[in-house]
Design a protein around this motif. Structure first.
Motif, PDB file in Angstrom:
ATOM      1  N   ARG A  92       9.282  45.932 -37.357  1.00 51.33           N
ATOM      2  CA  ARG A  92       9.787  47.020 -38.005  1.00 51.33           C
ATOM      3  C   ARG A  92       9.089  48.418 -37.886  1.00 51.33           C
ATOM      4  O   ARG A  92       9.740  49.325 -37.687  1.00 51.33           O
ATOM      5  CB  ARG A  92       9.778  46.884 -39.586  1.00 51.33           C
ATOM      6  N   PRO A  93       7.948  48.525 -37.836  1.00 51.15           N
ATOM      7  CA  PRO A  93       7.203  49.480 -37.596  1.00 51.15           C
ATOM      8  C   PRO A  93       7.341  50.283 -36.397  1.00 51.15           C
ATOM      9  O   PRO A  93       7.387  51.535 -36.429  1.00 51.15           O
ATOM     10  CB  PRO A  93       5.683  49.462 -37.904  1.00 51.15           C
ATOM     11  N   LEU A  94       7.828  49.567 -35.257  1.00 51.06           N
ATOM     12  CA  LEU A  94       7.887  50.134 -33.929  1.00 51.06           C
ATOM     13  C   LEU A  94       9.659  50.105 -33.794  1.00 51.06           C
ATOM     14  O   LEU A  94       9.859  50.175 -32.764  1.00 51.06           O
ATOM     15  CB  LEU A  94       7.384  49.314 -32.932  1.00 51.06           C
ATOM     16  N   ARG A  95      10.457  50.013 -34.540  1.00 50.57           N
ATOM     17  CA  ARG A  95      11.947  49.997 -34.288  1.00 50.57           C
ATOM     18  C   ARG A  95      12.306  51.361 -33.807  1.00 50.57           C
ATOM     19  O   ARG A  95      13.403  51.524 -33.010  1.00 50.57           O
ATOM     20  CB  ARG A  95      12.569  49.621 -35.644  1.00 50.57           C
ATOM     21  N   TRP A  96      11.768  52.601 -34.226  1.00 48.01           N
ATOM     22  CA  TRP A  96      12.323  53.891 -34.019  1.00 48.01           C
ATOM     23  C   TRP A  96      11.745  53.883 -32.223  1.00 48.01           C
ATOM     24  O   TRP A  96      12.472  54.543 -31.572  1.00 48.01           O
ATOM     25  CB  TRP A  96      11.663  54.838 -34.627  1.00 48.01           C
ATOM     26  N   LEU A  97      10.575  53.542 -32.091  1.00 46.74           N
ATOM     27  CA  LEU A  97      10.130  53.403 -30.591  1.00 46.74           C
ATOM     28  C   LEU A  97      11.091  52.645 -29.561  1.00 46.74           C
ATOM     29  O   LEU A  97      11.235  53.206 -28.597  1.00 46.74           O
ATOM     30  CB  LEU A  97       8.783  53.224 -30.578  1.00 46.74           C
ATOM     31  N   MET A  98      11.338  51.387 -30.281  1.00 42.28           N
ATOM     32  CA  MET A  98      12.212  50.599 -29.555  1.00 42.28           C
ATOM     33  C   MET A  98      13.614  51.479 -29.157  1.00 42.28           C
ATOM     34  O   MET A  98      14.092  51.156 -28.189  1.00 42.28           O
ATOM     35  CB  MET A  98      12.556  49.438 -30.122  1.00 42.28           C
ATOM     36  N   PHE A 141      15.227  52.559 -25.533  1.00 46.41           N
ATOM     37  CA  PHE A 141      16.771  52.125 -25.350  1.00 46.41           C
ATOM     38  C   PHE A 141      17.236  53.342 -24.749  1.00 46.41           C
ATOM     39  O   PHE A 141      18.148  53.163 -23.803  1.00 46.41           O
ATOM     40  CB  PHE A 141      17.239  51.478 -26.420  1.00 46.41           C
ATOM     41  N   LEU A 142      17.422  54.232 -25.682  1.00 44.85           N
ATOM     42  CA  LEU A 142      18.092  55.380 -25.325  1.00 44.85           C
ATOM     43  C   LEU A 142      17.886  56.180 -24.005  1.00 44.85           C
ATOM     44  O   LEU A 142      18.570  56.600 -23.302  1.00 44.85           O
ATOM     45  CB  LEU A 142      18.263  56.484 -26.629  1.00 44.85           C
ATOM     46  N   LEU A 201      22.969  50.316 -19.013  1.00 53.59           N
ATOM     47  CA  LEU A 201      22.794  49.601 -20.308  1.00 53.59           C
ATOM     48  C   LEU A 201      22.256  48.213 -20.037  1.00 53.59           C
ATOM     49  O   LEU A 201      21.151  47.730 -20.972  1.00 53.59           O
ATOM     50  CB  LEU A 201      24.419  49.248 -20.849  1.00 53.59           C
ATOM     51  N   SER A 202      22.299  47.590 -19.142  1.00 49.69           N
ATOM     52  CA  SER A 202      21.681  46.296 -18.932  1.00 49.69           C
ATOM     53  C   SER A 202      20.206  46.562 -18.496  1.00 49.69           C
ATOM     54  O   SER A 202      19.456  45.823 -19.281  1.00 49.69           O
ATOM     55  CB  SER A 202      22.144  45.527 -17.464  1.00 49.69           C
ATOM     56  N   GLU A 203      19.776  47.694 -18.024  1.00 50.39           N
ATOM     57  CA  GLU A 203      18.297  47.974 -17.763  1.00 50.39           C
ATOM     58  C   GLU A 203      17.916  48.430 -19.259  1.00 50.39           C
ATOM     59  O   GLU A 203      16.433  48.028 -19.421  1.00 50.39           O
ATOM     60  CB  GLU A 203      18.199  48.885 -16.831  1.00 50.39           C
ATOM     61  N   ALA A 204      18.494  49.201 -20.089  1.00 50.41           N
ATOM     62  CA  ALA A 204      18.111  49.471 -21.429  1.00 50.41           C
ATOM     63  C   ALA A 204      17.564  48.536 -22.070  1.00 50.41           C
ATOM     64  O   ALA A 204      16.704  48.060 -22.841  1.00 50.41           O
ATOM     65  CB  ALA A 204      19.017  50.386 -21.975  1.00 50.41           C
TER      66      ALA A 204
END
Length: 273
Positions: free
Chosen positions: A71-77, A81-82, A113-116
């Motif tokens: 959860r603390p790294l959800r924004w980094l993930m 992704f983007l 999208l697959s690479e992300a």
């Protein structure tokens, strides 16, 4: 706040993974990370995910606990992704994509999208497996395991011990500093500060106001710790015994050999494809 902190917390369940030597678990984490880096495509990543799921189940720790560690790294993930989808190498491969949407200079493709998703999956596996190491190993044993691994590689005899002491103190200081920050927040709330009515800018200013007292408290705790160590005669490099010694068993050998095969298999698969 300490209940929400997942870093450096051990969750004892009495599993076999908990009983392994910390050096074996640290080596397994490093080998697993190397396998993730060498993995090219969904097939090796899925295979690593299956192996990680088996090891996670063997720890007897609920899956939601590992999800809380992410959860603390959800924004980094989300950022990874983007960024990978919009600006990754697969974003411009419109010819190889099953579908492609173009919005001016931005091209969204199925390959992008697959690479992300693949990049986020790697990051999630790395976070979960790192959490497994901290959940199944006490901070003191973890630092001793790191010391035992780097001691043969250290040129000077005290280098490994210094690094181990630094790591042990860092793991101890993180929850202490968070607890002090929580105490300051409660004191401000008792004086009439209402956090729910603050906008984002006011909350950011409030966090900046916590920086000075927390920093001063950190220096005060460090000075007290230094005085305590000197009063007890602690000296780097001095001969000392351990209350709990590290013992390497056959289970540790098989556990390490299992993870040693992962980067070899990932590299072989990458070279053959």
């Amino acid at each position: 706040m300490r209940d929400k902190l997942m870093i450096g917390r051990m969750i004892p369940t009495g599993s076999r993974i908990h009983g392994l030597d910390p050096r074996a678990k640290i080596a397994a984490m490093l080998l697993f990370t190397a396998a993730l880096i060498l993995s090219d495509g969904w097939l090796p990543v899925v295979a690593l995910a299956v192996l990680a799921a088996v090891v996670l189940a063997a720890t007897r720790i609920p899956l939601k606990t590992y999800l809380r560690a992410m959860r603390p790294l959800r924004w980094l993930m989300l950022f990874v992704f983007l960024f990978q989808w919009f600006g990754g190498t697969g974003a411009g491969n419109a010819d190889e994509a099953v579908w492609a949407w173009t919005f001016g200079p931005v091209a969204l493709t199925s390959s992008g999208l697959s690479e992300a998703l693949l990049a986020v999956s790697r990051m999630a596996l790395l976070i979960v497996f790192t959490a497994l190491l901290t959940f199944t190993t006490a901070p003191s044993m973890l630092s001793r395991g790191v010391e035992g691994l780097i001691k043969p590689l250290a040129r000077r005899g005290t280098g490994a011990e210094r690094f181990s002491l630094m790591m042990r103190l860092a793991l101890r200081f993180i929850p202490a500093l968070l607890e002090e920050a929580q105490t300051i927040l409660k004191a401000q709330a008792a004086r009439g500060t209402d956090y729910e009515e603050m906008n984002l800018r006011e909350k950011a200013r409030l966090l900046l106001s916590l920086l000075v007292p927390v920093t001063v408290g950190a220096f005060r705790r460090a000075e007290e710790l230094t005085t305590s160590l000197e009063a007890r005669g602690y000296r780097i490099g001095a001969p000392r015994t351990a209350y709990r010694g590290l013992a390497w068993h056959s289970a540790d050998t098989w556990f390490t050999l299992l993870f040693a095969l992962l980067p070899i298999a990932a590299l072989a698969l990458r070279l053959t494809v």
